[in-house]
Design an enzyme around this catalytic site. Structure first.
Site, PDB file in Angstrom:
ATOM      1  N   LYS A 173       1.040  -1.359  -0.017  1.00  0.00           N
ATOM      2  CA  LYS A 173      -0.087   0.031   0.052  1.00  0.00           C
ATOM      3  C   LYS A 173       0.851   1.255   0.185  1.00  0.00           C
ATOM      4  CE  LYS A 173      -1.692   2.967   2.057  1.00  0.00           C
ATOM      5  NZ  LYS A 173      -1.713   4.430   1.490  1.00  0.00           N
ATOM      6  N   GLY A 226       6.663   5.172   8.179  1.00  0.00           N
ATOM      7  CA  GLY A 226       5.666   6.288   8.128  1.00  0.00           C
ATOM      8  C   GLY A 226       6.011   7.177   9.682  1.00  0.00           C
ATOM      9  N   THR A 228       5.214   8.417  13.282  1.00  0.00           N
ATOM     10  CA  THR A 228       5.301   7.540  14.848  1.00  0.00           C
ATOM     11  C   THR A 228       3.719   7.349  15.348  1.00  0.00           C
ATOM     12  OG1 THR A 228       7.361   8.494  15.125  1.00  0.00           O
ATOM     13  CG2 THR A 228       6.055   7.936  17.064  1.00  0.00           C
ATOM     14  N   THR A 230       1.221   7.174  13.326  1.00  0.00           N
ATOM     15  CA  THR A 230       0.649   6.074  12.504  1.00  0.00           C
ATOM     16  C   THR A 230       1.335   4.680  12.910  1.00  0.00           C
ATOM     17  OG1 THR A 230       0.721   7.676  10.774  1.00  0.00           O
ATOM     18  CG2 THR A 230      -0.088   5.564  10.107  1.00  0.00           C
ATOM     19  N   GLU A 248       9.240   1.549  10.824  1.00  0.00           N
ATOM     20  CA  GLU A 248      10.507   2.731  10.599  1.00  0.00           C
ATOM     21  C   GLU A 248       9.806   3.973  10.578  1.00  0.00           C
ATOM     22  OE1 GLU A 248      13.466   2.017  10.201  1.00  0.00           O
ATOM     23  OE2 GLU A 248      13.737  -0.238   9.753  1.00  0.00           O
ATOM     24  N   CYS A 282      13.483  11.237   6.569  1.00  0.00           N
ATOM     25  CA  CYS A 282      13.220  10.772   7.820  1.00  0.00           C
ATOM     26  C   CYS A 282      14.724  11.027   8.611  1.00  0.00           C
ATOM     27  CB  CYS A 282      12.875   9.275   7.987  1.00  0.00           C
ATOM     28  SG  CYS A 282      13.665   8.297   7.307  1.00  0.00           S
ATOM     29  N   GLU A 385       8.932  16.475  14.997  1.00  0.00           N
ATOM     30  CA  GLU A 385       9.330  16.358  13.538  1.00  0.00           C
ATOM     31  C   GLU A 385       8.474  17.482  12.604  1.00  0.00           C
ATOM     32  OE1 GLU A 385       8.143  12.853  11.507  1.00  0.00           O
ATOM     33  OE2 GLU A 385      10.280  12.632  10.952  1.00  0.00           O
TER      34      GLU A 385
HETATM   35  P1  NDP Z   1       2.157   8.442   7.461  1.00  0.00           P
HETATM   36  O1  NDP Z   1       2.518   7.635   8.755  1.00  0.00           O
HETATM   37  O2  NDP Z   1       0.961   9.320   7.297  1.00  0.00           O
HETATM   38  O3  NDP Z   1       1.910   7.445   6.303  1.00  0.00           O
HETATM   39  C1  NDP Z   1       2.798   6.278   5.947  1.00  0.00           C
HETATM   40  C2  NDP Z   1       1.739   5.438   5.268  1.00  0.00           C
HETATM   41  O4  NDP Z   1       0.816   4.757   6.274  1.00  0.00           O
HETATM   42  C3  NDP Z   1       1.053   5.861   4.028  1.00  0.00           C
HETATM   43  O5  NDP Z   1       0.876   4.873   2.901  1.00  0.00           O
HETATM   44  C4  NDP Z   1      -0.336   6.151   4.610  1.00  0.00           C
HETATM   45  O6  NDP Z   1      -1.216   6.157   3.918  1.00  0.00           O
HETATM   46  C5  NDP Z   1      -0.408   4.979   5.772  1.00  0.00           C
HETATM   47  N1  NDP Z   1      -1.311   4.964   6.799  1.00  0.00           N
HETATM   48  C6  NDP Z   1      -1.812   5.873   7.343  1.00  0.00           C
HETATM   49  N2  NDP Z   1      -2.839   5.610   8.395  1.00  0.00           N
HETATM   50  C7  NDP Z   1      -2.858   4.274   8.421  1.00  0.00           C
HETATM   51  C8  NDP Z   1      -3.304   3.276   9.239  1.00  0.00           C
HETATM   52  N3  NDP Z   1      -4.342   3.694  10.344  1.00  0.00           N
HETATM   53  N4  NDP Z   1      -3.088   1.880   9.010  1.00  0.00           N
HETATM   54  C9  NDP Z   1      -2.110   1.817   8.106  1.00  0.00           C
HETATM   55  N5  NDP Z   1      -1.408   2.546   7.201  1.00  0.00           N
HETATM   56  C10 NDP Z   1      -1.731   3.916   7.296  1.00  0.00           C
HETATM   57  O7  NDP Z   1       3.617   8.936   7.083  1.00  0.00           O
HETATM   58  P2  NDP Z   1       3.689  10.048   5.928  1.00  0.00           P
HETATM   59  O8  NDP Z   1       3.290   9.528   4.408  1.00  0.00           O
HETATM   60  O9  NDP Z   1       3.188  11.617   6.179  1.00  0.00           O
HETATM   61  O10 NDP Z   1       5.362   9.880   5.707  1.00  0.00           O
HETATM   62  C11 NDP Z   1       6.193  10.804   6.489  1.00  0.00           C
HETATM   63  C12 NDP Z   1       6.423  10.140   7.868  1.00  0.00           C
HETATM   64  O11 NDP Z   1       7.422   9.193   7.372  1.00  0.00           O
HETATM   65  C13 NDP Z   1       7.287  11.100   8.568  1.00  0.00           C
HETATM   66  O12 NDP Z   1       7.180  10.815   9.916  1.00  0.00           O
HETATM   67  C14 NDP Z   1       9.029  10.150   8.368  1.00  0.00           C
HETATM   68  O13 NDP Z   1       9.859  10.372   9.400  1.00  0.00           O
HETATM   69  C15 NDP Z   1       8.587   9.009   8.412  1.00  0.00           C
HETATM   70  N6  NDP Z   1       9.576   8.090   7.416  1.00  0.00           N
HETATM   71  C16 NDP Z   1      10.390   7.382   8.276  1.00  0.00           C
HETATM   72  C17 NDP Z   1      11.145   6.665   7.622  1.00  0.00           C
HETATM   73  C18 NDP Z   1      12.186   5.544   8.349  1.00  0.00           C
HETATM   74  O14 NDP Z   1      12.784   5.017   7.643  1.00  0.00           O
HETATM   75  N7  NDP Z   1      12.070   5.665   9.551  1.00  0.00           N
HETATM   76  C19 NDP Z   1      11.571   6.800   5.950  1.00  0.00           C
HETATM   77  C20 NDP Z   1      10.775   7.923   5.397  1.00  0.00           C
HETATM   78  C21 NDP Z   1       9.601   8.641   6.119  1.00  0.00           C
HETATM   79  P3  NDP Z   1      -1.875   7.612   3.263  1.00  0.00           P
HETATM   80  O15 NDP Z   1      -0.811   8.318   2.509  1.00  0.00           O
HETATM   81  O16 NDP Z   1      -3.206   7.581   2.671  1.00  0.00           O
HETATM   82  O17 NDP Z   1      -2.180   8.346   4.787  1.00  0.00           O
END
Ligand code: NDP
Length: 490
Positions: A173, A226, A228, A230, A248, A282, A385
């Site tokens: 996804k 994604g 923290t 979420t 992650e 990130c 963040e």
């Molecule tokens: P989100 O947490 O909003 O989303 C990440 C993914 O999870 C998206 O595909 C999102 O879909 C999906 N999602 C959202 N809600 C749910 C749920 N309840 N159940 C399952 N999946 C869900 O992050 P962002 O997309 O805004 O990305 C930015 C974040 O990612 C930052 O905090 C960044 O630090 C972190 N990140 C961490 C990395 C690491 O390796 N540690 C690397 C890159 C980013 P949708 O887009 O539709 O909301």
């Protein structure tokens, strides 16, 4: 307008509910395609396809799986320009970066794991002369792979490649904000001869499609990258179902510059660490800690270098800073800078929208790279963040205080340390609470190394051997050697 589809059982299909979301080009602010607004029915169909494909894929010889994944890498490489353009339009990042970083890394991910499985070894423990214990590493079944919008294909393939290489099937996804390269990947998978159902891609929103995937009882393994918050929600649902989980998550990474460092080098790389990908990595060094004796001079030169960055059309080869990914992220960044001002921060450069943009980009989500001083470590600006082109600069007096400030957040993803003293580099690296510490560099990645965060930056590790372990189940097989009866050591 182009409407992309889900990829289920080897075919591009419409979402069950027939609903779509707008996909916006952040450089222009205009909708340019439609993405499936998938729901639990689409996830169900994808999981069924993945379950059906699992036995044959898991049983396929490693060489066969490897050959298909290598073909996928070759086909992405052949269409590198098309992939790079798609990533640029979808995400707003400079086309040059897509060509040289994002898409090449996706290719490397496939090649790395496709070849890793050809060299896999397993353990054998000989128990005196009584038994031989060997460890089987078996695929876990259907994996749910959830990835964000900041490095769309790069992070998606970082999960897809090891999951598939080790014999699992998957439902991915991607973020619905940046779905286009995942769609291109689906087409490439068909051309490469990946059997139907081995990889399925369901587009849509997190709370509907993402949540349905996490909650699906037939999905044994969840790899999530994604935010923290979420991540906490994903864990809340997955943990009681005893799913194997890798999280992650976010970061608020310190970039620590000692006075004895190669300052020129530290300056140039710190500017990249703060603003690369519009600050939406990130691993960005968003808290720049600088030894007090060089602080004022360093800030002055950092600001000068930051002002020299070109904010512009991502399609333009001279652009350093493209558009932020979405209106939401753009507004959030503006609110964060306003908060920093309210907290008493001094905005040394940026802190505003660009004055002029080309006609094409006049409605795009652009923001000037911003450096802020005068804030203590405990304020919200230094704790939360931002995930935008915003960095704070904070002075420290000595090594002890540098480590204390570096660790003064709830996050623990990565850190950089700049010093010419080898002893100090080792000491500080050991004390910093982060999953990755770079010494005199930033974002230098070797795909064999463990990658992941401590504290609120995540649970588990990806990369190299860690990923191969994560996506497999270790099974101990104990074979009694012929001879004496078993002793009483039960
Ligand atoms: P989100 O947490 O909003 O989303 C990440 C993914 O999870 C998206 O595909 C999102 O879909 C999906 N999602 C959202 N809600 C749910 C749920 N309840 N159940 C399952 N999946 C869900 O992050 P962002 O997309 O805004 O990305 C930015 C974040 O990612 C930052 O905090 C960044 O630090 C972190 N990140 C961490 C990395 C690491 O390796 N540690 C690397 C890159 C980013 P949708 O887009 O539709 O909301």
């Amino acid at each position: 307008m182009q409407a992309i589809g889900n990829f289920i059982a080897g075919r591009i299909v419409e979402p069950a509910g027939g609903r779509y979301l707008d996909n916006v080009d952040p450089a222009t602010g205009k909708t340019y395609s439609q993405v499936p607004h998938s729901d639990a029915r689409d996830v169900q169909a994808a999981v069924e396809a993945a379950r059906e494909a699992f036995p044959a894929w898991a049983a396929a010889p490693a060489e066969q799986r490897s050959a298909i994944l290598l073909r996928i890498a070759d086909l992405i490489e052949r269409s590198l320009e098309q992939f790079a353009m798609a990533e640029c339009i979808d995400n707003g990042k400079p086309l040059t970066r897509c060509r040289t970083v994002d898409i090449p890394r996706a290719i490397k991910n496939f090649r790395f794991f496709a070849t890793a499985i050809l060299h896999a070894r397993s353990d054998l423990h000989a128990t005196d002369r009584e038994a031989l214990n060997y460890t089987l590493r078996q695929p876990r079944g259907v994996c749910g792979l959830i990835s964000p919008w900041n490095l769309p294909l790069y992070l998606l393939t970082w999960k897809v490649a090891p999951a598939l290489a080790t014999g699992n099937t998957a439902v991915a996804k991607p973020s619905e904000i940046t779905p286009m390269t995942a769609h291109l990947l689906a087409q490439v998978c068909v051309e490469a001869g990946l059997p139907a159902g081995v990889l399925n891609i369901v587009h849509g929103e997190g709370p509907t499609a993402g949540a349905a995937l996490v909650a699906h009882p037939q999905v044994s393994t969840i790899s999530f990258t994604g935010g923290t918050q979420t991540g906490a929600e994903v864990a809340r649902v997955a943990a009681p179902m005893f799913k194997k989980l890798s999280l992650e998550l976010g970061g608020k990474n310190p970039n620590v510059v000692f006075a004895d460092a190669d300052i020129e080098q530290a300056l140039s790389v710190s500017v990249q660490a703060a603003f690369a990908n519009q600050g939406q990595i990130c691993l960005c060094g968003s808290r720049l800690l600088v030894e007090r004796s060089i602080f004022d001079d360093f800030v002055g030169r950092f600001v000068e270098k930051t002002r020299a960055l070109t904010v512009g059309d991502p399609l333009d080869a001279s652009t350093d800073q493209g558009a932020m990914v979405s209106k939401v992220q753009w507004m959030k960044t503006q609110n964060c800078v306003s908060l920093a001002r309210d907290e008493g921060g001094a905005v040394r450069c940026g802190g505003r929208l660009p004055e002029t943009m080309s006609e094409r980009c006049a409605q795009g989500y652009f923001y000037m790279p911003t450096a802020i001083t005068g804030l203590g470590v405990d304020c919200r600006t230094n704790q939360e963040e931002i995930f935008g082109p915003v960095v704070t600069l904070i002075p420290f007096d000595d090594e002890r205080q540098a480590v204390e400030l570096a660790n003064a957040t709830e996050y623990g993803l990565s850190a950089s340390v700049w010093t010419r003293s080898l002893n100090r580099a080792h000491r500080v690296a050991e004390r910093i609470e982060a999953g990755v510490v770079w010494v005199n560099c930033w974002l230098l990645r070797d795909l064999r190394t463990p990658f992941g965060g401590m504290k609120r930056s995540g649970v588990g590790r990806e990369g190299g051997e860690e990923a191969l372990r994560f996506f497999t189940e270790a099974k101990n097989v104990c074979v009694k050697l012929p001879g004496e009866q078993q002793g009483a050591n039960l």
